[in-house]
Design a protein around this motif. Sequence first.
Motif, PDB file in Angstrom:
ATOM      1  N   ARG A 323     -70.059   1.404  -7.596  1.00 61.51           N
ATOM      2  CA  ARG A 323     -69.999   0.076  -7.114  1.00 61.51           C
ATOM      3  C   ARG A 323     -71.351  -0.520  -7.293  1.00 61.51           C
ATOM      4  O   ARG A 323     -71.723  -1.472  -7.466  1.00 61.51           O
ATOM      5  CB  ARG A 323     -69.681   0.119  -5.689  1.00 61.51           C
ATOM      6  N   LYS A 324     -72.552   0.485  -7.084  1.00 61.09           N
ATOM      7  CA  LYS A 324     -73.847   0.254  -7.259  1.00 61.09           C
ATOM      8  C   LYS A 324     -74.282  -0.273  -8.464  1.00 61.09           C
ATOM      9  O   LYS A 324     -75.047  -1.168  -8.787  1.00 61.09           O
ATOM     10  CB  LYS A 324     -74.652   1.462  -6.703  1.00 61.09           C
ATOM     11  N   ASN A 326     -72.359  -1.887 -10.494  1.00 57.46           N
ATOM     12  CA  ASN A 326     -71.507  -3.008 -10.830  1.00 57.46           C
ATOM     13  C   ASN A 326     -70.345  -2.485 -11.783  1.00 57.46           C
ATOM     14  O   ASN A 326     -69.905  -3.411 -12.646  1.00 57.46           O
ATOM     15  CB  ASN A 326     -72.191  -4.061 -11.181  1.00 57.46           C
ATOM     16  N   PHE A 328     -67.166  -2.167 -11.418  1.00 59.57           N
ATOM     17  CA  PHE A 328     -66.040  -2.428 -10.572  1.00 59.57           C
ATOM     18  C   PHE A 328     -64.548  -2.138 -11.069  1.00 59.57           C
ATOM     19  O   PHE A 328     -63.873  -1.574 -10.524  1.00 59.57           O
ATOM     20  CB  PHE A 328     -65.859  -3.912 -10.175  1.00 59.57           C
ATOM     21  N   ALA A 331     -64.666   1.759 -11.103  1.00 58.59           N
ATOM     22  CA  ALA A 331     -64.387   1.933  -9.547  1.00 58.59           C
ATOM     23  C   ALA A 331     -63.224   1.972  -9.256  1.00 58.59           C
ATOM     24  O   ALA A 331     -62.436   2.599  -8.108  1.00 58.59           O
ATOM     25  CB  ALA A 331     -65.481   1.361  -8.929  1.00 58.59           C
ATOM     26  N   SER A 332     -62.414   0.719  -9.542  1.00 59.88           N
ATOM     27  CA  SER A 332     -60.957   0.195  -8.929  1.00 59.88           C
ATOM     28  C   SER A 332     -60.085   1.331  -9.378  1.00 59.88           C
ATOM     29  O   SER A 332     -59.271   1.680  -8.680  1.00 59.88           O
ATOM     30  CB  SER A 332     -60.732  -1.124  -9.676  1.00 59.88           C
ATOM     31  N   CYS A 335     -60.807   4.820  -7.624  1.00 59.03           N
ATOM     32  CA  CYS A 335     -60.262   4.458  -6.269  1.00 59.03           C
ATOM     33  C   CYS A 335     -58.809   4.348  -6.021  1.00 59.03           C
ATOM     34  O   CYS A 335     -58.267   5.116  -5.108  1.00 59.03           O
ATOM     35  CB  CYS A 335     -60.857   3.126  -5.844  1.00 59.03           C
ATOM     36  N   LEU A 350     -64.689  -1.105  -1.836  1.00 59.33           N
ATOM     37  CA  LEU A 350     -64.564  -1.534  -2.974  1.00 59.33           C
ATOM     38  C   LEU A 350     -64.196  -3.158  -2.959  1.00 59.33           C
ATOM     39  O   LEU A 350     -64.713  -4.059  -3.817  1.00 59.33           O
ATOM     40  CB  LEU A 350     -63.581  -1.046  -4.087  1.00 59.33           C
ATOM     41  N   GLU A 353     -67.071  -5.124  -2.032  1.00 56.09           N
ATOM     42  CA  GLU A 353     -68.174  -5.582  -3.117  1.00 56.09           C
ATOM     43  C   GLU A 353     -67.416  -6.760  -3.998  1.00 56.09           C
ATOM     44  O   GLU A 353     -68.112  -7.324  -4.521  1.00 56.09           O
ATOM     45  CB  GLU A 353     -68.149  -4.275  -3.782  1.00 56.09           C
ATOM     46  N   LEU A 354     -66.078  -6.512  -4.450  1.00 61.54           N
ATOM     47  CA  LEU A 354     -65.560  -7.500  -5.328  1.00 61.54           C
ATOM     48  C   LEU A 354     -65.765  -8.855  -4.599  1.00 61.54           C
ATOM     49  O   LEU A 354     -65.933  -9.974  -5.546  1.00 61.54           O
ATOM     50  CB  LEU A 354     -64.135  -7.117  -5.680  1.00 61.54           C
TER      51      LEU A 354
END
Length: 381
Positions: A323-324, A326, A328, A331-332, A335, A350, A353-354
């Motif tokens: 996430r840091k 970016n 995403f 990460a998705s 997750c 998450l 952040e999105l």
Amino acid sequence: MSKAKGATSMRRLVGLFNTSLSSAANPPAAAAVVNSSKPIADPLKFKKLADRFKKSSESRRFRNYSKKVYSETVQRLASAKQFSLIDDILQHQKKYEDISQEGFVIRLMLLYGKAGMFEHAHKLFDEMPELNCQRTVNSLNALLSAYIHSKKFDGVGKLLEELTEKIGIEPNLVSYNTVIKAYCEMGSMDSAVSVIDTLEKKGLEPDIITFNTLLDGFFSRGQIADGEEIWGLMEKKNVVPDVRTYNTKLRGLVHERKISEAVEFWEEMKSKGIKPDIHSYNALITGYCNAGNLEQVMKWYGELRESFLPDRVTYVTVLPFLRKKNEFEMASEICKEAMDRRMLSGGAALVDELVKESRIEEAIQFVESGLSRSALRLKFP
């Protein structure tokens, strides 16, 4: 994205979230079965839980083969700070003939310890003669462990000394290893090392547990040089290091941000026939996360997956890093996998952040995936 479209997407996301909460609040009949893993909020229900447990205890089979139920029940009550009920159900066990067996009493003492009730464990130990139960070094060690579980580290060394004189039980290597553990937890490393002299005077030799405990104490505090000295002593004593020993040093090097040295040590570990485990991989992944090296994080994450399934430590290390950075989309996917495997309770961070990045459609796709939406705690702007 236009403002109008963005507003529409945001309303859709809020609508999805509210719908999921409504569904969670009104589950279908098939899902209404009591789930023992869910916390009980009503104090009266805690009492009913304790009463059911005591009723079940009447069965010898339950007492002998339901150790996990004992542990989970005490854990649930301890989480709710229902300590009087823990004492109630454990005191209840005294009415059964099993209480004259040391192994059964040891189980009860350890349960008290895991609930943080070291004084109750000590009282039970003192009562063993009255309960027609012989005390040996095994019950002594269980009491020391109860103090450790209760984080009463400063009392362990003194307790061993007092009880040795009072009841005449000679400590064994397990006893001294427990004292070493307590000193390490306190950060009293000089005292921990001095126990080696004590046990050797008693005719005992340190084992791999002794050294692993000491090494973890030094390396976790960044005392690499002191740890190396203990490693040298371990080799001098002909104690062969295992994967836990190597992992301890790996984590120490990572803690000191010496990632290149950690990788070299990894290679040394493999050259000596020690097969890395998931904790070894997690250590290097953590090191590269600390270094901000996305390429190496994903390289080691990929290698981990070739031999193991990621554990919770893997996920909670990798996901914030992605996430840091970016990343995403990546990460998705990770997750979703973690939530499917019940390794994480939700993907709120998450989604947050999105939303912050105005990537509303991606947030919607994540929520629409149907993964534990009721567990999300979204922060809408």
